[in-house]
Design a protein around this motif. Structure first.
Motif, PDB file in Angstrom:
ATOM      1  N   HIS A 262      -2.995   5.067  -1.707  1.00  0.00           N
ATOM      2  CA  HIS A 262      -2.713   5.380  -0.300  1.00  0.00           C
ATOM      3  C   HIS A 262      -3.611   4.583   0.637  1.00  0.00           C
ATOM      4  CE1 HIS A 262      -6.143   8.150  -0.958  1.00  0.00           C
ATOM      5  NE2 HIS A 262      -6.338   8.033   0.344  1.00  0.00           N
ATOM      6  N   VAL A 263      -4.822   4.213   0.183  1.00  0.00           N
ATOM      7  CA  VAL A 263      -5.702   3.387   1.014  1.00  0.00           C
ATOM      8  C   VAL A 263      -5.184   1.956   1.067  1.00  0.00           C
ATOM      9  CG1 VAL A 263      -8.039   2.457   1.252  1.00  0.00           C
ATOM     10  CG2 VAL A 263      -7.703   4.843   0.548  1.00  0.00           C
ATOM     11  N   VAL A 264      -4.797   1.429  -0.079  1.00  0.00           N
ATOM     12  CA  VAL A 264      -4.261   0.066  -0.128  1.00  0.00           C
ATOM     13  C   VAL A 264      -2.985  -0.033   0.702  1.00  0.00           C
ATOM     14  CG1 VAL A 264      -3.396  -1.768  -1.626  1.00  0.00           C
ATOM     15  CG2 VAL A 264      -5.296  -0.327  -2.384  1.00  0.00           C
ATOM     16  N   ALA A 265      -2.106   0.970   0.582  1.00  0.00           N
ATOM     17  CA  ALA A 265      -0.843   0.958   1.317  1.00  0.00           C
ATOM     18  C   ALA A 265      -1.078   0.941   2.823  1.00  0.00           C
ATOM     19  CB  ALA A 265       0.005   2.165   0.933  1.00  0.00           C
ATOM     20  N   ARG A 266      -2.135   1.629   3.261  1.00  0.00           N
ATOM     21  CA  ARG A 266      -2.408   1.701   4.703  1.00  0.00           C
ATOM     22  C   ARG A 266      -2.716   0.336   5.285  1.00  0.00           C
ATOM     23  NH1 ARG A 266      -3.094   0.892   9.078  1.00  0.00           N
ATOM     24  NH2 ARG A 266      -4.073   2.111  10.739  1.00  0.00           N
ATOM     25  N   TRP A 267      -3.358  -0.539   4.521  1.00  0.00           N
ATOM     26  CA  TRP A 267      -3.807  -1.823   5.057  1.00  0.00           C
ATOM     27  C   TRP A 267      -3.061  -3.014   4.471  1.00  0.00           C
ATOM     28  CZ3 TRP A 267      -6.286  -0.757   9.202  1.00  0.00           C
ATOM     29  CH2 TRP A 267      -7.051   0.414   9.278  1.00  0.00           C
ATOM     30  N   ALA A 268      -2.158  -2.790   3.537  1.00  0.00           N
ATOM     31  CA  ALA A 268      -1.395  -3.898   2.964  1.00  0.00           C
ATOM     32  C   ALA A 268      -0.406  -4.438   3.996  1.00  0.00           C
ATOM     33  CB  ALA A 268      -0.656  -3.434   1.713  1.00  0.00           C
ATOM     34  N   PRO A 269      -0.194  -5.736   4.054  1.00  0.00           N
ATOM     35  CA  PRO A 269       0.758  -6.292   5.029  1.00  0.00           C
ATOM     36  C   PRO A 269       2.180  -5.908   4.694  1.00  0.00           C
ATOM     37  CG  PRO A 269       0.013  -7.999   3.519  1.00  0.00           C
ATOM     38  CD  PRO A 269      -0.819  -6.786   3.217  1.00  0.00           C
ATOM     39  N   GLY A 270       3.031  -5.883   5.709  1.00  0.00           N
ATOM     40  CA  GLY A 270       4.440  -5.623   5.473  1.00  0.00           C
ATOM     41  C   GLY A 270       5.028  -6.658   4.526  1.00  0.00           C
ATOM     42  N   GLY A 271       5.927  -6.224   3.674  1.00  0.00           N
ATOM     43  CA  GLY A 271       6.502  -7.142   2.700  1.00  0.00           C
ATOM     44  C   GLY A 271       5.721  -7.218   1.413  1.00  0.00           C
ATOM     45  N   SER A 272       4.717  -6.348   1.244  1.00  0.00           N
ATOM     46  CA  SER A 272       3.968  -6.281  -0.014  1.00  0.00           C
ATOM     47  C   SER A 272       4.294  -4.969  -0.712  1.00  0.00           C
ATOM     48  CB  SER A 272       2.461  -6.390   0.236  1.00  0.00           C
ATOM     49  OG  SER A 272       2.032  -5.346   1.090  1.00  0.00           O
ATOM     50  N   VAL A 273       3.887  -4.848  -1.970  1.00  0.00           N
ATOM     51  CA  VAL A 273       4.194  -3.663  -2.763  1.00  0.00           C
ATOM     52  C   VAL A 273       2.905  -3.123  -3.365  1.00  0.00           C
ATOM     53  CG1 VAL A 273       5.391  -2.789  -4.807  1.00  0.00           C
ATOM     54  CG2 VAL A 273       6.545  -4.390  -3.283  1.00  0.00           C
ATOM     55  N   VAL A 274       2.722  -1.811  -3.240  1.00  0.00           N
ATOM     56  CA  VAL A 274       1.553  -1.135  -3.786  1.00  0.00           C
ATOM     57  C   VAL A 274       2.003  -0.244  -4.941  1.00  0.00           C
ATOM     58  CG1 VAL A 274      -0.361   0.427  -3.311  1.00  0.00           C
ATOM     59  CG2 VAL A 274       0.415  -1.173  -1.546  1.00  0.00           C
ATOM     60  N   GLU A 275       1.350  -0.404  -6.082  1.00  0.00           N
ATOM     61  CA  GLU A 275       1.669   0.393  -7.269  1.00  0.00           C
ATOM     62  C   GLU A 275       0.504   1.325  -7.589  1.00  0.00           C
ATOM     63  OE1 GLU A 275       2.495  -0.245 -12.074  1.00  0.00           O
ATOM     64  OE2 GLU A 275       2.261  -1.971 -10.726  1.00  0.00           O
ATOM     65  N   HIS A 276       0.798   2.598  -7.726  1.00  0.00           N
ATOM     66  CA  HIS A 276      -0.222   3.585  -8.092  1.00  0.00           C
ATOM     67  C   HIS A 276      -0.551   3.431  -9.575  1.00  0.00           C
ATOM     68  CE1 HIS A 276      -2.264   7.491  -8.419  1.00  0.00           C
ATOM     69  NE2 HIS A 276      -1.550   7.678  -9.516  1.00  0.00           N
ATOM     70  N   LEU A 277      -1.832   3.225  -9.890  1.00  0.00           N
ATOM     71  CA  LEU A 277      -2.264   3.124 -11.283  1.00  0.00           C
ATOM     72  C   LEU A 277      -2.927   4.417 -11.748  1.00  0.00           C
ATOM     73  CD1 LEU A 277      -3.664  -0.535 -11.310  1.00  0.00           C
ATOM     74  CD2 LEU A 277      -1.389   0.276 -11.990  1.00  0.00           C
ATOM     75  N   ASP A 278      -3.922   4.874 -10.970  1.00  0.00           N
ATOM     76  CA  ASP A 278      -4.543   6.175 -11.192  1.00  0.00           C
ATOM     77  C   ASP A 278      -5.198   6.588  -9.880  1.00  0.00           C
ATOM     78  OD1 ASP A 278      -7.198   5.001 -11.072  1.00  0.00           O
ATOM     79  OD2 ASP A 278      -6.921   4.364 -13.144  1.00  0.00           O
ATOM     80  N   ALA A 279      -5.969   7.658  -9.908  1.00  0.00           N
ATOM     81  CA  ALA A 279      -6.532   8.187  -8.666  1.00  0.00           C
ATOM     82  C   ALA A 279      -7.486   7.216  -7.980  1.00  0.00           C
ATOM     83  CB  ALA A 279      -7.252   9.505  -8.944  1.00  0.00           C
ATOM     84  N   GLU A 280      -8.032   6.265  -8.723  1.00  0.00           N
ATOM     85  CA  GLU A 280      -9.045   5.362  -8.175  1.00  0.00           C
ATOM     86  C   GLU A 280      -8.597   3.908  -8.074  1.00  0.00           C
ATOM     87  OE1 GLU A 280     -11.910   6.416  -7.063  1.00  0.00           O
ATOM     88  OE2 GLU A 280     -11.603   8.497  -7.662  1.00  0.00           O
ATOM     89  N   HIS A 281      -7.397   3.596  -8.586  1.00  0.00           N
ATOM     90  CA  HIS A 281      -6.997   2.188  -8.660  1.00  0.00           C
ATOM     91  C   HIS A 281      -5.526   2.014  -8.278  1.00  0.00           C
ATOM     92  CE1 HIS A 281     -10.390   2.689 -11.478  1.00  0.00           C
ATOM     93  NE2 HIS A 281     -10.768   1.501 -11.030  1.00  0.00           N
ATOM     94  N   ALA A 282      -5.213   0.820  -7.767  1.00  0.00           N
ATOM     95  CA  ALA A 282      -3.846   0.468  -7.414  1.00  0.00           C
ATOM     96  C   ALA A 282      -3.651  -1.021  -7.622  1.00  0.00           C
ATOM     97  CB  ALA A 282      -3.562   0.837  -5.962  1.00  0.00           C
ATOM     98  N   ARG A 283      -2.403  -1.432  -7.792  1.00  0.00           N
ATOM     99  CA  ARG A 283      -2.074  -2.854  -7.896  1.00  0.00           C
ATOM    100  C   ARG A 283      -1.306  -3.257  -6.650  1.00  0.00           C
ATOM    101  NH1 ARG A 283      -1.747  -7.199 -10.894  1.00  0.00           N
ATOM    102  NH2 ARG A 283      -2.882  -6.166 -12.571  1.00  0.00           N
TER     103      ARG A 283
END
Length: 333
Positions: A262-283
């Motif tokens: 959710h932190v990465v998604a908040r600041w990721a640019p439009g047109g990108s994809v955030v994948e939840h890996l676990d509570a502490e990590h994302a791709r």
């Protein structure tokens, strides 16, 4: 007489904003006396405009329900606002360029000469920012269906589409049956339309890309629920599974970040994809005009990066690291 008519039209335009106007504020806006404003109100009432008097400390005047303002009742500032809005609309909602141009041309034809001159005085040339992440065109019928359902609190039956707009067959691995959803609010972010809805099928709040939905309106009314967050914009931006797909860029890469999705998604640019890996990590998967561009965006998250892909992105990270090291060494000498 001409000044009186102009002032009355200006008064009607103010009342058409849908709010209660204190008499003192109306007089200030019209640059006249309160007595004159009262006389203009009576003039408009004589023309069958239902102008209501609201009593109390917050009272004033407002236009009653059921009134239809004369078409194109714009003052100078409103004419400029319409001209700017129609010329910049395609940059916030892709797919409306032709419609906006036709609307602007229609307004020019029927505007009085003075207002037409005001609108034509602000011709814009929009230049593309090459860091924009354009979204696909929105089907006006789908947007109308969703917007109407939100306004009237009517249940939608929604089918989910692929990024290319096709509907998977039941035998396809990515097929999902239609869901019943309660549409609550529309949010526009990064030139994309998102629907905040309660999914009755999944029994949870979801964020859906409108261009990835095929909505079927129903007549079933639903009750308003407590929203999942006070700030719906924040809710949309921090929802990682909102249906985004990677935009097409010359270079596309990804990395594992030591941050929650959710932190990465908040600041990721439009047109990108955030994948939840676990509570502490994302791709994070994103694109840019160069590998160095992707590396630079990843660096803005100020966290550890691992499992960086592909090798070209790894090499770009190395080149940037060398440049930054040179800057630090030069500054400390």
């Amino acid at each position: 007489m001409a000044n009186t008519s102009h002032r009355a039209l200006r008064l009607l335009s103010l009342l058409g904003a849908g709010r209660v106007w204190p008499l003192r504020e109306l007089a200030a806006r019209l640059e006249t006396s309160e007595r004159t404003v009262r006389r203009d109100i009576e003039t408009l009432r004589g023309l069958d405009y239902s102008i209501e008097t609201v009593h109390g400390p917050d009272g004033g005047y407002r236009l009653g329900a059921g009134n239809t303002l004369p078409p194109l009742l714009f003052d100078h500032d409103q004419a400029l606002a319409v001209a700017v809005a129609l010329q910049t609309a395609p940059s916030t909602m892709f797919g409306l360029g032709d419609d906006a141009s036709r609307a602007l041309a229609t307004l020019h034809q029927v505007m009085p000469p003075e207002l037409r001159a005001s609108m034509e005085s602000l011709r814009l040339t929009r230049l593309r920012n090459y860091w924009e992440f354009p979204g696909p065109p929105i089907d006006p019928a789908a947007l109308t269906a969703v917007g109407t359902a939100v306004r009237h609190r009517r249940l939608l039956v929604a089918e989910f589409l692929r990024p290319d707009g096709t509907r998977p067959d039941p035998a396809d691995a990515d097929f999902q049956p239609a869901h019943q959803i309660e549409p609550h609010h529309l949010v526009v972010w990064a030139a994309r339309w998102y629907l905040v809805a309660y999914d009755r099928t999944d029994r949870q709040w979801r964020v859906h890309r409108v261009d990835r939905l095929r909505p079927r309106p129903t007549t079933q009314v639903f009750r308003a629920r407590e929203l999942p967050a006070e700030d719906l914009a924040q809710f949309v931006m921090s929802t990682h599974d909102r249906g985004d797909t990677p935009a097409e860029w010359p270079c596309t890469g990804s990395a594992r970040l030591d941050l929650p999705a959710h932190v990465v998604a908040r600041w990721a640019p439009g047109g990108s994809v955030v994948e939840h890996l676990d509570a502490e990590h994302a791709r994070l998967t994103l694109g840019a005009w160069s590998w160095a561009g992707i590396a630079g965006i990843l660096a803005t998250f100020d966290t550890e990066l691992t499992d960086v892909r592909p090798p070209e992105l790894v090499a770009a990270c190395g080149r940037l690291a060398q440049r930054w090291t040179t800057i630090v060494e030069a500054a400390t000498c």
